[in-house]
Enzyme design. Structure first.
Site, PDB file in Angstrom:
ATOM      1  N   ALA A  92       2.810  -9.573  -2.233  1.00 23.31           N
ATOM      2  CA  ALA A  92       2.207 -10.000  -0.973  1.00 23.31           C
ATOM      3  C   ALA A  92       2.775  -9.151   0.160  1.00 23.31           C
ATOM      4  CB  ALA A  92       2.497 -11.477  -0.715  1.00 23.31           C
ATOM      5  N   GLU A  93       1.968  -8.245   0.660  1.00 19.18           N
ATOM      6  CA  GLU A  93       2.469  -7.277   1.641  1.00 19.18           C
ATOM      7  C   GLU A  93       2.814  -7.943   2.972  1.00 19.18           C
ATOM      8  OE1 GLU A  93      -0.268  -7.047  -0.166  1.00 19.18           O
ATOM      9  OE2 GLU A  93       0.265  -5.481  -1.600  1.00 19.18           O
TER      10      GLU A  93
ATOM     11  N   HIS B 218      -6.858   4.069  -3.036  1.00 21.59           N
ATOM     12  CA  HIS B 218      -5.588   4.689  -3.423  1.00 21.59           C
ATOM     13  C   HIS B 218      -5.361   6.030  -2.719  1.00 21.59           C
ATOM     14  CE1 HIS B 218      -5.946   1.769  -6.717  1.00 21.59           C
ATOM     15  NE2 HIS B 218      -4.655   1.908  -6.902  1.00 21.59           N
TER      16      HIS B 218
END
Ligand SMILES: Cc1ncc(C[n+]2csc(CCOP(=O)(O)OP(=O)(O)O)c2C)c(N)n1
Lengths: 334, 378
Positions: free
Chosen positions: A64-65, A134
């Protein structure tokens, strides 16, 4: 006199060494993020740290950033010096609430009473064949947020020096790591890595007289290659590696442009609302009377980052840079 | 006069009696994962359904093996395999009606395929020629989602919208154990419960989020227990028992369809392969841990049950394998061809109407390509 062996090292290895040295030097430095412990990070930048310093100093967090950065804020409030890893550029986005509403402005809100010495490491940029989410170049978001330092290395020694400086900084630093340079090698002596560059200094990577390529991070090697190729066309290009986007080194950049009279800004990030606009404006404001042509930009297209099979069309390459150089109004020369 | 001086006279009225908003007991998951195969419950199962599940499991395993092989051959950019998790993938797809919606994560291409998406289109993201290879409306499968748990609020919103429009449509969203730590997971569950949205959350607890084991992800008794805090039922099921997963999901879908609200289902399974081909799982787990799960393989469980009950014969096994081989052969044939790429697609769909700046950039790329400049990868 002792001669120290200078072996080739990768940028990833230099970053690991910087983390390790910072942790050894200062017990308040804590590394945290997804997969940074046992695995050593998906790019292996934190390899060995959990083993050497224990899991309390190098911690696999829940996934969880927002939680990673939010808890880092609390840890910094209590005197620790967190170094957090966001696994990829686009996966840092959940942490933006914490970043923008707290990390960037806590010092200002508290009249300097509560600085937040947090380093946020973010692998960024494309060119590695990554699928959706990404390969983002997210630097413009960070640059647009007052209170954050934004730095990005392009060489192995700089990776070490800048990361040490970032961790030592009493302000929050977004440390952007060019993914496709992780495995690039340089001669570098890890046992004598002193060069801790102060944040905010650009460097001339290649001197030249015809025009200046202003660039940073993953585009530095591309610009150096373009400068080599340009010799065949009769151009002698200077390449400035910014290293630090915030603070911005007007002095080094403008000194170069005043010498050459022409400039092209090169980056992967989209051009519209991108870093190049700010850079071109600053150069124009300061060097207008030295300029022989408008400052041009070579940037990624203004599109969501392409899928792997199409990314080569998007990334600034040698041809596109030389095309821009060719448009710098050389007619006036003769 | 102070309150202290008043003491004798001061009589605070008691607050209104506190009541729990809902009785938590029926929301609680079972103490152990629900199972059908190898238990009494199997006797009552529909042999036809089990055969259908079996055939899809065999097909799914072959699909995973083929996609993995194609990745090694450089035909896919990356492949997050669902090997060992086929029971969840298959059951999720089969529990839904055509009008329902599936919200998959990047690991759930198989669920999309079982639902009818062309396998090559399902793999487009991972092959790398585009992001979403299929029309989400064709089979009601949302785009494969990589930013973890972000698809969950979408599922809630879609299910809510369907209900507002009077349609009895259910959304089923799949997320990993790691994804349950993200804020979006919690916000989605809360919205779903508050709105009583017709949505089913399927958590595939495969033990790991890349290298991070569940123990570092949660301190809850189970992931299914998280449902209770939001006011929805949590169900715990053996994720390798396709019959059990199918039953639990079908019940949850039905419950949602008739207005009963959301359910959180935790399917306990195991990620037999590395996170993706790019991962080295030797760095964080022992082979013996992986081996311990081989006996509890979803195909083996189903095959054992079916043959012991005489519900599957040689011909049935052969037919399933032949079908799986046909799928693999088709995948090989089509994925071994280079996809047709049009670089102009980069500009085609950014906006409904391309902005002028994009038209300029498109013209620039076209001119570069015509001049023989390909763009240089580095
Ligand atoms: C918001 C976000 N953060 C980080 C990642 C990087 N990442 C990709 S998969 C993964 C682990 C996911 O684990 P889990 O949710 O358990 O699903 P599984 O891969 O096991 O199916 C991580 C951290 C991501 N995709 N999205």
């Amino acid at each position: 006199m002792t001669t120290v062996a200078v072996k080739p090292a990768t940028m990833a290895q230099a970053l690991t060494r910087a983390l390790r040295d910072a942790m050894a030097a200062d017990p308040s430095v804590h590394v945290m993020g997804e997969d940074v412990g046992t695995l050593g990070g998906v790019f292996r930048v934190t390899d060995g740290l959990a083993k050497e310093f224990g899991e309390d100093r190098c911690t696999d967090t829940p996934l969880a950033e927002a939680g990673i950065l939010g808890t880092a804020v609390g840890m910094a409030m209590y005197g620790l010096r967190p170094v957090v890893e966001m696994q990829f550029d686009a996966f840092a986005y959940p942490s933006f609430e914490q970043l923008i509403s707290h990390v960037a402005r806590m010092r200002n809100r508290t009249r300097g009473k509560m600085p937040l010495p947090i380093t946020i490491r973010v692998p960024y940029g494309g060119g590695i064949g990554g699928v959706e989410h990404h390969s983002d170049s997210s630097e413009a978001y960070y640059m647009a947020t007052p209170g954050l330092h934004v730095v990005t290395p392009a060489t192995v020694p700089d990776a070490y020096g800048l990361l040490r400086a970032a961790i030592a900084s009493d302000d929050p630093v977004v440390f952007l790591e060019p993914k496709r340079l992780y495995w690039s090698k340089d001669a570098w002596n890890p046992d004598d890595p002193q060069t801790v560059e102060p944040i905010g200094r650009a460097v001339v990577r290649r001197s030249g007289r015809s025009a200046t390529l202003i660039t940073y991070g993953p585009s530095v090697p591309v610009c150096l290659e373009a400068a080599e190729a340009a010799r065949a066309e009769g151009w002698d290009l200077e390449v400035v590696d910014l290293r630090s986007l915030v603070p911005f080194d007007d002095e080094t950049v403008c000194a170069s442009v005043r010498r050459t009279g022409r400039a092209v800004v090169v980056h992967e990030s989209g051009g519209f609302g991108g870093p190049g606009g700010e850079i071109a404006a600053r150069v124009t404001e300061r060097c207008f009377h030295h300029l022989e042509a408008p400052v041009l930009r070579v940037a990624g297209f203004d599109i969501p980052y392409p899928p792997p099979m199409l990314e080569r069309h998007h990334l600034p390459g040698v041809d596109r840079i030389l095309d821009a150089v060719a448009r710098l109004q050389w007619e006036a020369e003769s | 006069m102070t309150v202290m001086e008043q003491r004798g006279a001061y009589r605070p009225s008691p607050p209104p009696a506190w009541q729990p908003r809902t009785d938590p007991t029926p929301l609680l998951p079972d103490a152990a994962p629900y199972r059908v195969l190898g238990t009494e419950a199997a006797a009552k199962a529909d042999p036809e359904l089990l055969r259908r599940l079996y055939a899809q499991l065999v097909r799914g395993r072959r699909y995973n093996a083929q996609a993995t092989a194609l990745t090694k051959q450089g035909r896919l950019a990356v492949y997050p395999s669902s090997t060992g998790q086929e029971a969840c993938e298959v059951a999720a797809a089969l529990a839904l009606a055509d009008r329902d919606w599936l919200f998959p994560s990047y690991r759930d291409t198989l669920a999309a395929v079982v639902r009818g998406v062309d396998p090559v289109e399902a793999l487009t993201l991972l092959r790398g020629d585009w992001h979403t290879g299929y029309d989400p409306y064709a089979h009601r499968v949302a785009p494969l989602c990589t930013p973890l748990a972000t698809q969950l609020p979408h599922a809630v919103g879609l299910a809510h919208a369907a209900r507002l429009k009077g349609d009895d449509v259910v959304a089923l969203a799949i997320v990993g154990d790691g994804g349950t730590s993200e804020g979006d997971f919690h916000e989605a569950l809360n919205f779903a419960a508050v709105w009583q949205a017709p949505v089913v959350f399927l958590v595939q607890n495969n033990g790991f989020a890349i290298s991070v084991p569940l123990a570092k992800q949660t301190a809850a008794p189970s992931l299914a227990h998280k449902a209770v805090g939001y006011g929805m039922p949590g169900r715990l099921v053996d994720g390798n028992d396709a019959a059990a997963v199918h039953e639990v999901l079908t019940d949850a879908v039905q419950h949602a369809r008739v207005g009963g609200g959301p359910t959180l289902v935790e399917a306990v399974t195991y990620r037999v392969e590395a996170h993706t081909n790019a991962d080295d799982d030797k760095r964080y787990r022992a082979d013996s841990e992986v081996d311990a799960w081989r006996d509890h393989d979803p195909i083996a469980l189903m095959e054992r049950e079916l043959t012991e009950r005489g519900w599957l014969d040689e011909a049935g096994v052969r037919a399933a394998r032949e079908d799986a081989e046909a799928l693999a052969a088709d995948l090989r044939a089509r994925l071994n061809q280079d996809p047709e790429l049009d670089p102009m697609d980069l500009f085609a769909h950014v906006y409904a109407q391309p902005m002028p700046q994009l038209r300029e950039q498109r013209a620039q790329l076209r001119a570069e390509l015509e001049a023989g400049q390909e763009g240089e990868p580095r």
